[in-house]
Write a protein that holds these residues in place. Structure first.
Motif, PDB file in Angstrom:
ATOM      1  N   UNK A  48       0.970  -1.159  -0.186  1.00  0.00           N
ATOM      2  CA  UNK A  48       0.059  -0.013  -0.034  1.00  0.00           C
ATOM      3  C   UNK A  48       0.710   1.388   0.206  1.00  0.00           C
ATOM      4  N   UNK A  49       0.460   2.274   0.398  1.00  0.00           N
ATOM      5  CA  UNK A  49       1.077   3.483   0.671  1.00  0.00           C
ATOM      6  C   UNK A  49       1.091   4.148   1.760  1.00  0.00           C
ATOM      7  N   UNK A  50       2.340   4.941   2.090  1.00  0.00           N
ATOM      8  CA  UNK A  50       2.595   5.688   3.127  1.00  0.00           C
ATOM      9  C   UNK A  50       3.021   7.018   2.764  1.00  0.00           C
ATOM     10  N   UNK A  51       2.760   7.853   3.715  1.00  0.00           N
ATOM     11  CA  UNK A  51       3.295   9.182   3.585  1.00  0.00           C
ATOM     12  C   UNK A  51       4.764   9.132   3.466  1.00  0.00           C
ATOM     13  N   UNK A  52       5.557   9.894   2.642  1.00  0.00           N
ATOM     14  CA  UNK A  52       6.798   9.843   2.815  1.00  0.00           C
ATOM     15  C   UNK A  52       7.527  10.739   3.907  1.00  0.00           C
ATOM     16  N   UNK A  53       6.788  11.785   4.014  1.00  0.00           N
ATOM     17  CA  UNK A  53       7.041  12.850   5.099  1.00  0.00           C
ATOM     18  C   UNK A  53       6.056  13.010   6.171  1.00  0.00           C
ATOM     19  N   UNK A  54       6.479  13.533   7.205  1.00  0.00           N
ATOM     20  CA  UNK A  54       5.494  13.929   8.151  1.00  0.00           C
ATOM     21  C   UNK A  54       4.576  15.073   7.812  1.00  0.00           C
ATOM     22  N   UNK A  55       3.363  14.918   7.996  1.00  0.00           N
ATOM     23  CA  UNK A  55       2.439  15.850   7.703  1.00  0.00           C
ATOM     24  C   UNK A  55       2.760  17.270   7.940  1.00  0.00           C
ATOM     25  N   UNK A  56       3.497  17.591   8.950  1.00  0.00           N
ATOM     26  CA  UNK A  56       4.065  18.935   9.357  1.00  0.00           C
ATOM     27  C   UNK A  56       5.155  19.442   8.383  1.00  0.00           C
ATOM     28  N   UNK A  57       5.753  18.449   7.650  1.00  0.00           N
ATOM     29  CA  UNK A  57       6.721  18.798   6.483  1.00  0.00           C
ATOM     30  C   UNK A  57       6.094  18.823   5.187  1.00  0.00           C
ATOM     31  N   UNK A  58       4.734  18.726   5.379  1.00  0.00           N
ATOM     32  CA  UNK A  58       4.099  18.636   3.744  1.00  0.00           C
ATOM     33  C   UNK A  58       3.105  19.726   3.588  1.00  0.00           C
ATOM     34  N   UNK A  59       3.400  20.524   2.591  1.00  0.00           N
ATOM     35  CA  UNK A  59       2.439  21.529   2.459  1.00  0.00           C
ATOM     36  C   UNK A  59       1.451  21.179   1.141  1.00  0.00           C
ATOM     37  N   UNK A  60       0.281  22.017   1.112  1.00  0.00           N
ATOM     38  CA  UNK A  60      -0.509  21.617   0.117  1.00  0.00           C
ATOM     39  C   UNK A  60       0.186  22.073  -1.364  1.00  0.00           C
ATOM     40  N   UNK A  83      -0.517  32.679  -5.185  1.00  0.00           N
ATOM     41  CA  UNK A  83      -0.978  31.462  -5.038  1.00  0.00           C
ATOM     42  C   UNK A  83       0.014  30.447  -4.416  1.00  0.00           C
ATOM     43  N   UNK A  84       0.904  30.408  -5.013  1.00  0.00           N
ATOM     44  CA  UNK A  84       2.019  29.168  -4.465  1.00  0.00           C
ATOM     45  C   UNK A  84       2.520  29.640  -3.199  1.00  0.00           C
ATOM     46  N   UNK A  85       2.688  30.952  -2.891  1.00  0.00           N
ATOM     47  CA  UNK A  85       3.148  31.267  -1.485  1.00  0.00           C
ATOM     48  C   UNK A  85       2.144  31.011  -0.536  1.00  0.00           C
ATOM     49  N   UNK A  86       1.009  31.153  -0.930  1.00  0.00           N
ATOM     50  CA  UNK A  86      -0.043  30.921   0.239  1.00  0.00           C
ATOM     51  C   UNK A  86      -0.375  29.290   0.439  1.00  0.00           C
ATOM     52  N   UNK A  87      -0.401  28.633  -0.742  1.00  0.00           N
ATOM     53  CA  UNK A  87      -0.416  27.216  -0.541  1.00  0.00           C
ATOM     54  C   UNK A  87       0.889  26.642   0.140  1.00  0.00           C
ATOM     55  N   UNK A  88       1.850  27.327   0.185  1.00  0.00           N
ATOM     56  CA  UNK A  88       3.044  26.622   0.655  1.00  0.00           C
ATOM     57  C   UNK A  88       3.039  27.040   2.344  1.00  0.00           C
ATOM     58  N   UNK A  89       1.892  27.697   2.751  1.00  0.00           N
ATOM     59  CA  UNK A  89       2.056  28.118   4.065  1.00  0.00           C
ATOM     60  C   UNK A  89       0.825  26.955   4.747  1.00  0.00           C
ATOM     61  N   UNK A  90       0.312  26.393   3.940  1.00  0.00           N
ATOM     62  CA  UNK A  90      -0.777  25.547   4.563  1.00  0.00           C
ATOM     63  C   UNK A  90      -0.010  24.325   4.815  1.00  0.00           C
TER      64      UNK A  90
END
Lengths: 158, 158
Positions: free
Chosen positions: A64-76, A124-131
């Motif tokens: 199956x699948x797993x996140x490669x990074x921790x959710x706090x390290x992953x942005x939209x 747009x990119x900048x904002x999405x990078x903060x989430x």
DNA sequence: CCATACCCGACTATTTTTGTCAAGTTTTGC
DNA sequence: GCAAAACTTGACAAAAATAGTCGGGTATGG
């Protein structure tokens, strides 16, 4: 201009994965089922997410699948980049647009429009990078429901 | 996610109109020709821009279009709103998305994704609202070419 | 009265997005 | 080892959105 279902679905899958962040991987079918999405489409999206290193995969039975990074390290933004080739594509970069309009027009010294679209992309990119995905997990708590004003860094006389 | 040619063309027409801001109106053909755009498409766009009160029209021979407001009073956002029904459409508002996904999902207490898309909309509209047509006339001068970072108003603990 | 030019809805064509299929590969459990 | 589970992948099909056209109508200046 709108978000594609591709992004919506992809983000959905990631959030689902993050939720069941336990030791063993979740299969594409599991995710599809829990999010009520078409299985084969989910597979395709996960495949792309994998190529960009957002998720890892384990093959074979019980795989199956797993996140490669921790959710706090992953942005939209990361997810958008992986799926759409970026959340936002510049219109001037399309072949037809370049050959038919932008080139002749900028020869005229005229393509003053471009900077709006470029800057919009940054915004747009900048904002999405903060989430972060992490923030999405804590359902609604960060949703103020209010306006999020754009704050121009340095307007006049640049 | 990308800007439609509709917006690009529409904005183009407006800028063209603003450039030849003299007493008498410019015909759709003139604008189309000067911007190298299909005439009939331009007519269609101008028609919509008219309905939203962005341009005025003068019928009959020697007629044409005029900006209804001063370029400094007109933002890119206004134009987007007139043409696309907004620069940005929320994915959750599509019928299929609502019935197939958002409603069952939020019954689960799950649609934590929505706030990203809503906030993104705010960010986009907010930015476009800061760009006046006037600013576009002074070609390139406001184009720094550099990043325009998003500045989150109040992140944690809201 | 006629040439110019706006007005407008219906229609077509094109492109993009979404989704499916089928065939292949890897791995686990028996 | 073999069968079942599950990822991998490209090609294809269906649907939706976008772009653009057509044809007729209406107003107006000369």
């Amino acid at each position: 201009m709108k978000v594609t279902t591709q992004l919506e679905y992809g983000l959905c899958c990631i959030v689902a994965l993050a939720r069941l962040q336990v030791g063993d991987p979740a299969s594409a079918s599991d995710i599809a089922q829990s999010e009520k999405l078409p299985r084969q489409y989910v597979e395709k999206l996960l495949c792309r997410l994998k190529r960009s290193g957002i998720v890892r995969s384990v093959r074979g039975a019980k795989g199956g699948y797993l996140l490669a990074r921790h959710p706090s390290e992953l942005t939209v933004r990361d997810i958008c980049d992986a799926l759409d080739g970026g959340a936002y594509k510049l219109i001037c970069e399309e072949e037809s647009m370049r050959t038919k309009r932008c080139i002749p027009v900028s020869a005229d010294g005229r393509c003053s429009l471009r900077f709006v679209w470029t800057e919009l992309g940054s915004v747009i990119n900048s904002y999405l990078g903060t989430v972060t995905v992490d923030a999405l997990l804590s359902d609604g708590s960060c949703h103020t429901g209010k306006e999020t004003p754009y704050q121009r860094p340095c307007t006049a006389g640049v």
